[in-house]
Design an enzyme around this catalytic site. Structure first.
Site, short mmCIF file in Angstrom:
data_model
loop_
_atom_site.label_atom_id
_atom_site.label_comp_id
_atom_site.label_asym_id
_atom_site.label_seq_id
_atom_site.Cartn_x
_atom_site.Cartn_y
_atom_site.Cartn_z
N TYR A 180 0.86 -1.20 0.00
CA TYR A 180 0.00 0.00 0.00
C TYR A 180 0.90 1.26 0.00
CZ TYR A 180 -3.50 3.36 1.59
OH TYR A 180 -4.32 4.45 1.69
N ASN A 182 1.65 3.74 1.74
CA ASN A 182 2.47 4.24 2.86
C ASN A 182 3.63 3.31 3.20
OD1 ASN A 182 1.01 2.13 3.96
ND2 ASN A 182 0.47 3.21 5.84
N LYS A 183 3.74 2.18 2.49
CA LYS A 183 4.74 1.17 2.88
C LYS A 183 6.15 1.53 2.38
CE LYS A 183 2.04 -1.83 4.99
NZ LYS A 183 0.75 -1.16 4.99
N GLN A 184 7.14 0.76 2.87
CA GLN A 184 8.54 1.01 2.48
C GLN A 184 8.70 0.93 0.97
OE1 GLN A 184 7.58 -1.03 4.98
NE2 GLN A 184 9.09 -1.11 6.62
#
Ligand SMILES: Cc1ncc(COP(=O)(O)O)c(C=O)c1O
Length: 373
Positions: A180, A182-184
């Site tokens: 998603y 917001n992930k790394q």
């Protein structure tokens, strides 16, 4: 997420010309799904983590569902897991009509406490489902001692490394990652399962693709399946993101270090709880910067006041067993998991992304200091 220009947002992905070029190439190729980018992304991801196999899937949740099935979890089974997580780690066993049995968390790491997990194991336990919360490695070696299948929720933990040098997701248990925004690493939506078993890889490749075996015709299905595929467009973005992963992880670590310094005074003088430091050789893969407000602070009021000062924040994470579905379905009540409940009631996520500047970090720290007094 759309915010005023002078508001510091919670998250912001790093996307550039490489991702644009990769997407255009896929569009021009005409093969938008079930094409060559899927196995290419899977191999590159598996190689990076030292995993034998990987399966690209449509979300972290889809990965957890398929992993739970691969672990042999069935109707009426119990799966020991943490109540301090994003809800889908607990939902995954419920998809298979199994019961998530919660055990309290370690107050330092905020991960499943191995002793509490051991006490929750019964003869009906068919798997353990630890979560590497906020990117900090869960104590997998301690949980392995039960000899039960493990499913790892590594959705927040790309870049994390265990004390023995093995990457989180590289130990051979099915481990789900999420992509998603917001992930790394992001593909917009998406996920990846890393696996140690070739048999699991075959079963999961089929189950994510409507139950079709690789050697079968287009409309032949020999098992129950789902549409949990990840498109070639998403995999192309994922490959471009993998190329910049080291730089993005380094930037996240830099931001975390700057936050730690900027908030040290509030931690010492006002009792603000900071994310635990790496210990014993475990290394966090930085995903979020979550702090625990002092016991006397009003969390909703703090979040509102921060917003007025141009800083986004949010409660992160609520205790799963106290959500209405879990109370109603499984009869949970406050007081069952005191460490989790205390942490969940006081935690807020601060703005955290690779491009966060020193000036923005100083603004966040100053705003929090003003609000907490
Ligand atoms: C710990 C954890 N598990 C599972 C998920 C689910 O991932 P997805 O949103 O890709 O389904 C997330 C995503 O936020 C997560 O943080």
């Amino acid at each position: 997420m759309s915010v005023d220009a002078d508001v510091i947002p919670l998250a912001r992905p790093v996307l550039g010309e490489e991702e644009e070029r990769a997407v255009i190439e896929v569009l021009r190729s005409g093969q938008l799904s079930l094409g060559p980018r899927v196995p290419a992304f899977e191999s590159a991801f598996a190689q990076r983590l030292g995993a034998d196999h990987a399966c690209a899937v449509s979300s972290g949740t889809a990965g957890l569902h398929l992993a739970v099935r691969a672990a042999g979890v069935r109707d009426g089974d119990e799966v020991v897991t943490t109540p301090f997580s994003f809800v889908s780690s607990a939902n995954a066993p419920v998809f298979e009509r199994a019961r998530p049995v919660f055990a309290d968390i370690d107050p330092r790491t905020l991960n499943l406490d191995p002793a509490a997990a051991a006490a929750a194991v019964t003869e009906r336990t068919t798997a353990l489902l630890p979560v590497h919360i906020f990117g900090y490695p869960a104590d997998i070696p301690a949980l392995e001692r039960h000899g039960l299948p493990l499913v790892e929720d590594a959705c927040e933990a790309l870049g994390a490394v265990h004390a023995d040098g093995v990457a989180v997701g590289g130990r051979g248990h099915p481990a789900a990652f999420g992509f998603y925004a917001n992930k790394q690493l992001t593909t917009g939506e998406g996920g990846m399962l890393t696996l140690g078993s070739g048999e699991h890889k075959l079963a999961i490749d089929s189950e994510r693709n409507q139950g079709r075996a690789p050697d079968m015709g287009w409309l032949d299905h020999d098992r129950l399946g789902f549409n949990y595929r990840l498109s070639d467009i998403a995999c192309a973005i994922g490959l471009a993101q993998l190329d910049r992963l080291d730089a993005m992880l380094a930037d996240r670590a830099r931001v975390a270090g700057a936050y730690r310094e900027a908030l040290a005074g509030l931690a010492a003088e006002r009792g603000l709880g900071l994310p635990c430091e790496d210990a014993g050789g475990d290394r966090r893969g930085w995903f979020v910067f979550v702090v625990q407000l002092p016991h006397d602070a009003d969390r909703d009021g703090t979040i509102r006041a921060l917003r007025e000062l141009g800083v986004q924040s949010k409660p992160y994470l609520p205790a799963i067993h106290l959500m209405s579905f879990y109370r109603e379905r499984f009869g949970h009540r406050p007081g069952e998991f005191p460490v989790c409940e205390d942490i969940a009631a006081r935690s807020i996520a601060l703005p955290f992304f690779p491009a966060l500047s020193e000036g923005q970090i100083a603004r966040v720290a100053e705003a929090l200091g003003r609000v907490l007094g």
